[in-house]
Write a protein that holds these residues in place. Structure first.
Motif, PDB file in Angstrom:
ATOM      1  N   SER A  24       7.858   5.833  -0.732  1.00 32.88           N
ATOM      2  CA  SER A  24       7.409   4.895  -1.770  1.00 32.88           C
ATOM      3  C   SER A  24       8.553   4.022  -2.256  1.00 32.88           C
TER       4      SER A  24
ATOM      5  N   ARG B 158       0.813  -1.219   0.000  1.00 31.87           N
ATOM      6  CA  ARG B 158       0.000   0.000   0.000  1.00 31.87           C
ATOM      7  C   ARG B 158       0.844   1.266   0.000  1.00 31.87           C
TER       8      ARG B 158
ATOM      9  N   SER C  25       1.454   9.411  -2.588  1.00 33.54           N
ATOM     10  CA  SER C  25       0.153  10.069  -2.383  1.00 33.54           C
ATOM     11  C   SER C  25       0.409  11.462  -1.821  1.00 33.54           C
ATOM     12  N   GLU C  26      -0.675  12.167  -1.505  1.00 30.95           N
ATOM     13  CA  GLU C  26      -0.539  13.521  -0.968  1.00 30.95           C
ATOM     14  C   GLU C  26       0.185  13.535   0.366  1.00 30.95           C
ATOM     15  N   THR C  27       0.015  12.460   1.144  1.00 33.18           N
ATOM     16  CA  THR C  27       0.636  12.406   2.474  1.00 33.18           C
ATOM     17  C   THR C  27       1.900  11.543   2.500  1.00 33.18           C
ATOM     18  N   ARG C  28       2.292  11.004   1.350  1.00 31.44           N
ATOM     19  CA  ARG C  28       3.437  10.096   1.316  1.00 31.44           C
ATOM     20  C   ARG C  28       4.437  10.600   0.281  1.00 31.44           C
TER      21      ARG C  28
ATOM     22  N   SER D 122       2.816   3.245  -3.872  1.00 35.58           N
ATOM     23  CA  SER D 122       2.369   4.369  -4.704  1.00 35.58           C
ATOM     24  C   SER D 122       2.409   5.670  -3.908  1.00 35.58           C
TER      25      SER D 122
END
Length: 427
Positions: free
Chosen positions: A165, A152, A157-160, A155
Motif C-alpha cells: 500500500s 486500487r 486489504s486482507e491480501t495486500r 488501501s
C-alpha cells in the motif's frame, strides 16, 4: 528516444536482440508442455528477431513492437512463474524504449487485468512507473487505466500488506507529479504530443481547448477533488473511494509544486477557485462548529453532563492537511484568490479561540507563524483587506488573536500556580 531510431546493425542493438532471443527461448521451454500456444508465439518471435538481426537496415523499433504478443499471452496464463518472467522482459523492452503508443496500450491493459486478479502487485507498480517515466506515450484512457491500477492498491486489504500500500501511494504521487510536469512542459512549448498517440477519452469532461497533457492533468485534478469530497471518480473509472488524507496530500503536491500550471492555464484557475476552495471550506465545517469539552464536573448533573447533541468531531489528520493547504494557497495564490484567502484567514484565526481543542490551536498558530514571517504577505493583507471598506480586518484580527492567545497562556499559568508560589514569584 535514440534507441527507437536505431537499426539492427548497431552493436548495442545486436546485443539487446540476443538477450531478447534468449528470453523467448527460455519462455518457450517453460511453456512447451502446458501452454503450447505461448510456445508457438515465442518461436515466431525468435524467428522475427533472427531475421532482423541478419538485416542491418531493419528497424528494431518495429520488430520489438511485434513480439509483445507472446509476453501478453504469458501474463494471461495465471502461472506466477511465467507472469513474473514475462513482466521482466516487458520491463526490458520499456527501458529500451522499444514500444510505441499502441504497444503501451497493450502493456497497460495487461497490467490492469493482472491488477484485478491481485497478482504480483509490486511488480505491476514497478512496471507502470517505468512505462510512465521512460516515455511520454501514455495519455488519455490508457493513462486513466494506469492510475486506476495503482490507486486500487493504496488501501490495505486482507491480501495486500501495508508495504505494498505504501509503495502504491508513492507510485501514485510520482505519476500525478509526472502528469503535471508534462502539462507544464506542454504549456511552455517544450513538449508536443502526437494526437495519434492519444486514445479517445471516455467520460471526458475537460474543456475542449486544452492540449493533450493538460487534459490529462485537468481530469486527474478533477477526480482528486471528487474523491476527497466523497464522490466517485468520473474519469478514473472504478475508483469510488480513497483515504481522505491521501487525497489531500495529492492536492497539496499539485498546488505546491505546480503553481505555474494554474497561472498559465485559465481552466486550472477555474478548478482551483470554484472547486478546490469550496472543498476546503466544506471540510473546515466540523472544525469551526466544534467546541472542546469543558473539564468534567465533580458534581453529578454538573457541566459535564450537559445535554444536547455534540457537534461532529474534527479529525486531526484531516485538519492538519487542510491547514497545510490553506498555507500553500495563501502564499502562492493570494493574488488570484483574494476573497477566498479572506475566508481562509478568518477561519484560521477562529481556530485560536479558547474553546477550541489545544491541538487545533497549535496547528492554527503554526500556520499564522508561517504567514507573519513574510512582510510582503502582511502588507498585501493590509492593502487587500484592512484598508478596504466592507472587508474583514485580517491583519488586525491576526494581531488581536495572537495577543489573546499569549495572554491566555499567562492566565492559565497563574491559575495552575499555588498561591504561595505565586506570591513568591510576584515578590
Amino acid at each position: 528516444m535514440a534507441f527507437v531510431s536505431a537499426v539492427t546493425g548497431d552493436d548495442s542493438t545486436k546485443k539487446f536482440m540476443d538477450v531478447l532471443q534468449n528470453d523467448f527461448k527460455t519462455l518457450s521451454l517453460e511453456t512447451k508442455k502446458k501452454y503450447p500456444q505461448i510456445r508457438e508465439a515465442c518461436d515466431e518471435a525468435i524467428e522475427k528477431l533472427a531475421l532482423a538481426s541478419n538485416n542491418p537496415q531493419a528497424s528494431l523499433y518495429g520488430v520489438v513492437n511485434q513480439i509483445l504478443y507472446p509476453l501478453v499471452q504469458g501474463c494471461e496464463s495465471k502461472d506466477v512463474k511465467i507472469i513474473k518472467f514475462c513482466l521482466g522482459t516487458i520491463q526490458r523492452l520499456i527501458a529500451q524504449q522499444g514500444i510505441d503508443a499502441k504497444g503501451a496500450r497493450h502493456v497497460v491493459d495487461c497490467l490492469y487485468n493482472l491488477g484485478q486478479a491481485g497478482m504480483l502487485e509490486l511488480k505491476l507498480l514497478q512496471t507502470a512507473a517505468l512505462l510512465m517515466t521512460t516515455s511520454d506515450l501514455v495519455h488519455g484512457d490508457t493513462l486513466a487505466r494506469t492510475m486506476v491500477l495503482c490507486i486500487r492498491m493504496v488501501s490495505p486489504s486482507e491480501t495486500r500488506d501495508v508495504s505494498t500500500s505504501h509503495a502504491a501511494a508513492a507510485t501514485v504521487r510520482q505519476l500525478v507529479a509526472l502528469v503535471f510536469e508534462r502539462a507544464l512542459a506542454e504549456a511552455n512549448g517544450t513538449l508536443k504530443v502526437n494526437p495519434a498517440d492519444v486514445r479517445m477519452q471516455a467520460n471526458n469532461k475537460a474543456p475542449k481547448d486544452l492540449k493533450p497533457c493538460a487534459v490529462d492533468a485537468y481530469l486527474i485534478l478533477q477526480d482528486i477533488i471528487q474523491l476527497i469530497n466523497g464522490d466517485s471518480a468520473q474519469w478514473l473509472v472504478g475508483i469510488s473511494d480513497v483515504p481522505k488524507t491521501f487525497g489531500l496530500e495529492l492536492l497539496d503536491t499539485v498546488l505546491t509544486d505546480f503553481s505555474d500550471v494554474f497561472f498559465k492555464i485559465s481552466e486550472f484557475r477555474f478548478l482551483l477557485k470554484e472547486h478546490v476552495c469550496a472543498l476546503i471550506i466544506r471540510l473546515f465545517s466540523p472544525n469551526v462548529k466544534y467546541r472542546a469539552a469543558p473539564p468534567p464536573a465533580h458534581i453529578p448533573g454538573g457541566a459535564g453532563a450537559a445535554g444536547g447533541a455534540p457537534a461532529e468531531r474534527p479529525h486531526f489528520p484531516v485538519t492538519m492537511r487542510l491547514l497545510r493547504l490553506v498555507s500553500v494557497i495563501v502564499h502562492k495564490y493570494h493574488d488570484v484568490l483574494v476573497t477566498e484567502c479572506e475566508i481562509f484567514m478568518s477561519l484560521t484565526i477562529k481556530f485560536l479561540d479558547p474553546d477550541k481543542p489545544l491541538w487545533q490551536r497549535a496547528l492554527a498558530l503554526e500556520v499564522l507563524h508561517r504567514i507573519t514571517v513574510h512582510p510582503d504577505l502582511l502588507k498585501a493583507f493590509c492593502e487587500c483587506y484592512d484598508m478596504k471598506p466592507h472587508a474583514t480586518n485580517i491583519f488586525q484580527d491576526i494581531v488581536n488573536a495572537l495577543g489573546a492567545y499569549v495572554q491566555s497562556l499567562f492566565v492559565a499559568s497563574q491559575v495552575n500556580t499555588p498561591a504561595g508560589e505565586l506570591n513568591t514569584i510576584l515578590k
